[in-house]
Design an enzyme around this catalytic site. Structure first.
Site, short mmCIF file in Angstrom:
data_model
loop_
_atom_site.label_atom_id
_atom_site.label_comp_id
_atom_site.label_asym_id
_atom_site.label_seq_id
_atom_site.Cartn_x
_atom_site.Cartn_y
_atom_site.Cartn_z
N SER A 1 -21.70 -46.74 -77.67
CA SER A 1 -22.57 -46.01 -76.92
C SER A 1 -22.60 -44.71 -77.59
CB SER A 1 -22.53 -46.04 -75.23
OG SER A 1 -23.93 -45.49 -74.86
N GLU B 1 -29.44 -54.11 -73.44
CA GLU B 1 -28.81 -52.79 -73.52
C GLU B 1 -29.52 -51.71 -72.65
OE1 GLU B 1 -26.50 -51.49 -75.28
OE2 GLU B 1 -26.19 -52.78 -77.26
N HIS C 1 -25.55 -53.39 -71.38
CA HIS C 1 -24.91 -52.38 -72.04
C HIS C 1 -23.13 -52.40 -71.52
CE1 HIS C 1 -24.74 -48.57 -74.27
NE2 HIS C 1 -24.43 -47.89 -73.32
#
Length: 600
Positions: free
Chosen positions: A246, A380, A504
């Site tokens: 990330s 995600e 995610h």
């Protein structure tokens, strides 16, 4: 939202913070007593089994501790909370990081417990308190016992992990970034680092008063520390892989671009992010944001202050107040998620990290060309979609103000054409009176996935292949679609345990043990097969500079712009009963790529 789950989320955050702030060695760290002597690779010191591991570097000697791996008989050495920079407090708040003062004239440095995470408030956990400390520039070093073998004559590859958290949250705590899976292989040295976050890490005035990017400069200084000192721990300073997830992936990508980070690493891995994501678009008017920040902490007439006077006043505001009050600057809910972000600095500024827009650097090949491994997960976008759809008030606001809120989420100017294009692509059964419905969760997840992750990923890979010789510096892509028993979707949704696919952060469960968030996998769990495969997939790349071909696939090769999206296969990790399936998958999607190329 379940009140019990909300309490649990806060307890998790509190537990991590408490452990870090108080410096206590939690039983979750699996501490153990060694059964044999421990020294650094090729070091001369010899120690009895009752003494802690000890390594001497230029600053002084360091006493570590022992942690047990996932196998009861295995243990490794841990050096926790090593300072790599001076505490960024007082006059050093908002300033470029400074090297820390040596301790070689005093007693050995105690690196047996972790240090506080950087001051932050995690907006992704609603109601979360401000936690951490401004004095937070520390790193952790983990090494296997192979480094203590008197017959060991070669240094181990080094992997440096940069945590995610949107540049506003995150930690290197072993309660969240547990080293056990990687250390059980005995193949690498692992370093995890911390860096300033949010307003304290990224506020800028656009000039020397507060140059900005100090959180990224913290990372660079940590990498310099690794280069200077890791050999004493048994690591090879010329075989360093930086990897992150990330915002950590964005950081890794930014280090490839930054002139400040040249030659500090030899491989790069980006998981679910890069410098081209919309939440990394540089702040256009950092001074205006700095003045707005001053206003919400009740500094009088900030618009009339010089940048130097403004920063002087901001330095006097308690850090907790700065972190807490910047939520008043959000446009809607917690959006934009990343309020304080990188800025482009003047090219002649001392210690500049970013001297041009990263999208320009990447498109033109102005970056350090190293072997690159790229990864992402299918859903995600659930990181934001679930929080909105599972909160009745937020979802009603989205329905009522769709034309206003959508541009905020996409970080684009409001546009009727943008709304029409988005609705046609993702919500083609909607009408003007009901622009979005509760059964559009997957469509909204796909929207956020494409905009914030998939399109930037494909763009980055495609541009890399047009600017580099992939025979020398290869790029490889994986898609992590393995569904395990634990998922971050339960956190993003406020406790909903439904199946929302692989979201995610879910791939982190197979690289790091995170006892503050999820229970350990049972000893006979099929997920441990994925752990073994995934960990060694990463280490093989760190060792060889090329992702291992786990299944036949078309590799990403140097080419031109005949195809706009990436013209290569990804290696996809999936679950097949109790086994792991790796298959080649063609992810080229010209419609998707053309759509977002037009939007951005």
């Amino acid at each position: 939202m379940s009140h019990l789950i909300m309490i649990w989320c806060l307890v998790v955050l509190f537990a991590v913070t408490l452990c870090a702030v108080n410096g206590h060695q939690s039983s979750l760290l699996r501490a153990t007593t060694p059964s044999q002597p421990n020294t650094s690779c090729n070091a001369k010191e010899q120690w009895s089994s009752q003494q802690p591991p000890r390594v001497c570097i230029q600053d002084g000697c360091i006493l570590g501790t022992f942690m047990s791996g996932m196998k009861p008989v295995e243990s490794f050495e841990a050096f926790l909370g090593i300072p790599f920079a001076a505490p960024p407090i007082g006059e050093l708040r908002f300033a470029n990081p400074m090297v820390n003062r040596p301790w070689k004239d005093v007693m050995d440095y105690n690196a047996s417990h972790e240090k506080p995470m950087c001051l932050q408030r995690n907006d992704l956990l609603p109601g979360s308190p401000v936690s951490g400390s401004e004095d937070c520039l520390y790193l952790n070093v983990y090494r296997p016992k192979v480094c203590n073998d008197s017959q060991q004559t070669t240094s181990l590859p080094v992997m440096v992990y940069i945590h995610g958290g949107g540049f506003f949250s995150g930690t290197a705590s072993p309660l969240v970034v547990g080293p056990e899976y990687l250390m059980d292989t005995k193949r690498i040295i692992l370093v995890t680092i911390q860096y300033r976050l949010g307003v304290l890490g990224f506020l800028s005035t656009g000039d020397s008063a507060a140059p900005g990017n100090v959180g990224l400069k913290d990372q660079t200084l940590a990498l310099r520390w690794v280069r200077q000192n890791i050999r004493r721990f048994g690591g090879d300073p010329n075989l360093v892989t930086i990897f992150g997830q990330s915002a950590g992936a964005t950081s890794v990508h930014m280090h490839m671009i930054s002139p400040l980070s040249r030659n500090l690493f030899q491989r790069a891995i980006t998981m679910s992010g890069n410098s081209l994501v919309p939440w990394n678009i540089p702040t256009k008017d950092p001074l205006a944001l700095a003045r707005a920040t001053a206003a919400v902490v009740n500094i009088e007439k900030p618009d009339q202050l010089s940048s130097k006077a403004l920063v002087a006043k901001l330095r006097k505001v308690p850090g907790e107040q700065l972190v807490e009050n910047n939520k008043l600057l959000k446009s809607w809910s917690i959006d934009p998620l990343t309020l304080y972000r990188p800025v482009v600095e003047p090219k002649d500024a001392p210690g500049a990290f970013l001297v041009e827009d990263p999208k320009v650097s990447w498109q033109n090949g102005n970056y350090q060309q190293v072997p690159w491994l790229v990864g992402y997960v299918p859903n995600e976008g659930a990181v934001r979609a679930l929080a909105i759809f599972k909160n009745e008030q937020l979802f009603r606001e989205l329905q009522s103000n769709f034309s206003t809120i959508l541009p905020i989420l996409l970080e684009r100017p409001p546009s009727k054409l943008l709304l029409e294009k988005v609705r046609a692509r993702f919500f083609n059964d909607s009408n003007d009176s009901v622009p979005i419905r509760s059964d559009h969760l997957q469509a909204f997840t796909d929207l956020y996935t494409e905009a914030a992750f998939l399109y930037p990923t494909q763009l980055g890979v495609k541009q890399f292949t047009t600017q580099t010789n992939t025979n020398v510096t290869p790029v490889s892509v994986y898609r992590f679609a393995y569904k395990g028993r634990y998922s971050y979707s339960s956190l993003f949704s406020g406790g909903d345990t439904g199946d929302y696919g692989v979201v995610h952060c879910d791939d982190l469960n197979y690289l790091f043990r995170s006892p503050a968030i999820f229970p350990d996998f049972p000893p006979d769990a099929p997920e441990l097969k994925m752990v073994d495969l995934f960990v060694n997939f990463f280490i093989d790349f760190a060792v060889n500079g090329k992702a291992k071909a786990l299944t036949p696939h078309r590799e990403c090769k140097t080419g031109n712009q005949v195809y706009q999206s990436m013209d290569c296969d990804v290696q996809e990790f999936r679950r097949d009963g109790d086994e792991v399936l790796v298959r080649a998958k063609n992810e080229r999607d010209e419609d998707m790529f053309a759509f977002w190329k037009d939007v951005y």
